[in-house]
Motif scaffolding. Sequence first.
Motif, PDB file in Angstrom:
ATOM      1  N   LEU A 252      22.085 -11.454 -12.017  1.00 12.89           N
ATOM      2  CA  LEU A 252      20.688 -11.875 -11.844  1.00 12.89           C
ATOM      3  C   LEU A 252      20.582 -12.897 -10.711  1.00 12.89           C
TER       4      LEU A 252
ATOM      5  N   GLY B 235      12.148  -5.037 -18.552  1.00 13.04           N
ATOM      6  CA  GLY B 235      11.536  -6.157 -19.265  1.00 13.04           C
ATOM      7  C   GLY B 235      10.586  -5.693 -20.354  1.00 13.04           C
TER       8      GLY B 235
ATOM      9  N   CYS C 124       7.847 -11.961 -15.669  1.00 12.39           N
ATOM     10  CA  CYS C 124       9.258 -12.207 -15.337  1.00 12.39           C
ATOM     11  C   CYS C 124      10.128 -10.973 -15.563  1.00 12.39           C
ATOM     12  N   GLY C 125       9.793 -10.181 -16.572  1.00 13.22           N
ATOM     13  CA  GLY C 125      10.670  -9.064 -16.904  1.00 13.22           C
ATOM     14  C   GLY C 125      10.399  -7.800 -16.114  1.00 13.22           C
TER      15      GLY C 125
ATOM     16  N   VAL D 124      13.093  -6.349 -13.634  1.00  6.62           N
ATOM     17  CA  VAL D 124      14.498  -6.561 -13.982  1.00  6.62           C
ATOM     18  C   VAL D 124      15.073  -5.297 -14.627  1.00  6.62           C
TER      19      VAL D 124
ATOM     20  N   ARG E  34      14.302 -13.010 -18.258  1.00  2.00           N
ATOM     21  CA  ARG E  34      14.921 -12.022 -17.347  1.00  2.00           C
ATOM     22  C   ARG E  34      16.250 -11.529 -17.926  1.00  2.00           C
ATOM     23  N   THR E  35      16.940 -12.431 -18.567  1.00  2.11           N
ATOM     24  CA  THR E  35      18.197 -12.025 -19.201  1.00  2.11           C
ATOM     25  C   THR E  35      17.933 -11.002 -20.303  1.00  2.11           C
TER      26      THR E  35
ATOM     27  N   LEU F 267      17.071 -13.398  -9.205  1.00  6.80           N
ATOM     28  CA  LEU F 267      16.297 -13.341 -10.446  1.00  6.80           C
ATOM     29  C   LEU F 267      16.724 -14.425 -11.440  1.00  6.80           C
TER      30      LEU F 267
ATOM     31  N   GLU G  20      12.314 -18.854 -18.265  1.00  7.68           N
ATOM     32  CA  GLU G  20      12.192 -17.682 -17.382  1.00  7.68           C
ATOM     33  C   GLU G  20      13.550 -17.011 -17.193  1.00  7.68           C
ATOM     34  N   ASN G  21      14.598 -17.807 -17.102  1.00  7.85           N
ATOM     35  CA  ASN G  21      15.945 -17.221 -17.045  1.00  7.85           C
ATOM     36  C   ASN G  21      16.221 -16.384 -18.293  1.00  7.85           C
TER      37      ASN G  21
END
Length: 580
Positions: free
Chosen positions: A337, A382, A303-304, A307, A269-270, A342, A265-266
């Motif tokens: 983040l 995202g 998740c995205g 972001v 989002r990255t 996030l 998930e990190n």
Amino acid sequence: MSFKPAPWPRKLRSQHWFGGTSRDTIYHRGWLKNQGHPHDLFDGRPVIGILNTWSDLTPCNGHLRELAEKVKAGVWEAGGFPVEVPVFSASENTFRPTAMMYRNLAALAVEEAMRAQPIDGAVLLVGCDKTTPSLIMAAASTDIPSIVVTGGPMLNGYFRGERVGSGTHLWKFSEAVKAGEMTQEEFLEAEASMSRSSGTCNTMGTASTMASMAEALGMALSGNAAIPAVDSRRRVMAQMTGRRIVQMVKDDLKPSDIMTKPAFENAIRTNAAIGGSTNAVIHLLAMAGRVGIDLTLEDWDRCGRDVPTIVNLMPSGKYLMEEFFYAGGLPVVLKRLGEAGLLHKEALTVSGGTIWDEVKDVRNDNPDVILPFDKALTQSGGIVVLKGNLAPKGAVLKPSAATPALMVHRGRAVVFEDIDDYKAKINDEALDIDETCVMVLKNCGPKGYPGMAEVGNMGLPPKVLRKGITDMVRISDARMSGTAYGTVVLHTSPEAAAGGPLAVVRNGDFIRLDVPNRVVQLEISDEELAARLAVWQPAHERAASGYAWLHQQHVEGADTGADLDFLKGCRGRDVGKDSH
Ligand code: FES
């Protein structure tokens, strides 16, 4: 995440080859001594495989043998025994029909090379697009302690005073030639200015994205992704990586300890924050499948979604990887983040500590390269996952590379049955197409191409380009280069060659794209769609033998990562019986 290191000293797997005085041991150990290794190197210290994707035909990784020497220095310093092992190198710019067809073959070959040989830990020396996911997939399937070090990006390209981004400007310049705005001679001059140094593409293309994904997952030391290939700090990073893997082996810090669901998930989002490649979707799904993590397209959208894209790099923005490094690189993005809630701050990395520990004290040295959230390139950056009768299992679109005005669009389909059909028709002035149409390309998915080529960002027809139009809605089951841009719906699943609805789109049908509502819909009735699918026949014969046959028989859909079905999961590090 709490990690409890294994007790040390203990017997490592390499001792099954090298420990003791039996005939088998002497067979394994004695022959290696022809390299001039003293006997005490086989005393139970960690044997570190430096898995090197160097190849003269993988130019992006052409400098990795020099880098391997620095990794070796680090391994020696930490008391390990380094062994450099050349492995399958799937080069983006030389492999045909597409390097993607060989990602899984590379992962298979590297997995077996790791398990079958006396390796206690691995340094994955990678760079060009497919080399990074293929080696991480292999490491995940063996669960042998592993750490990534990438070759780093090329220096900025410049042409007539302007930054030239790898790939991104190739697409731009070729469109300019088609539109009559640039001569062929100028194009050649620009070619020479694009690749100024060793390294991978200098845009936030797939190579830089995957380097960032490795770092965000926790599989590389902090700061690895952005250091230019020719910067001395890249060599320092290689040496530090060599030092670190020895301790990881002693602690038995494994890929499965690091590549957890929060870590993925990190990474998702990255990817949104950096405006990363759509290829990351496929690669992360495949990697997750290797460690048994249930990661889905829905996770990507969830998740995205909120972001912002804050890294101002081509193809979404204006700078290149060199400037990203000078600004502070990925640690700054991860910190941002984390401050915004996030990031799973407790996610473990190869350092043995948490990701937050690695990044919490870094600073941003150029807020025009790494933007504040309120000045983001795209607020919702995202990867968007679209569904509808045209993509029942999903399709993806990268908002930061798309045209906002086209995010809600209805247009007449202009259909290309395959890439050859597209090439035969696109420059024909008689082609019935204008900028309101939706270009549809079939049979370019994992089975269809085969391998799923990066042809989804089809170039526009010259007669549209001459009007000054630079973007149209395009839909396919193909991928798109991470360096490319446009309002391009990709990875449509199921693919046409597997009988997905994309296969039965006809010229003149209307298609509706509604990105805010996540819809891509073919405007025909359910009955009509069912009737067309009932009489559908594959357009192409499949390979009859060889790896292409294996690939087409076993490759899964893009929606689950396009891995081979029999390679999913972790098979562990057990070596089985010795044959001698
Ligand atoms: Fe190798 Fe871009 S083609 S990194």
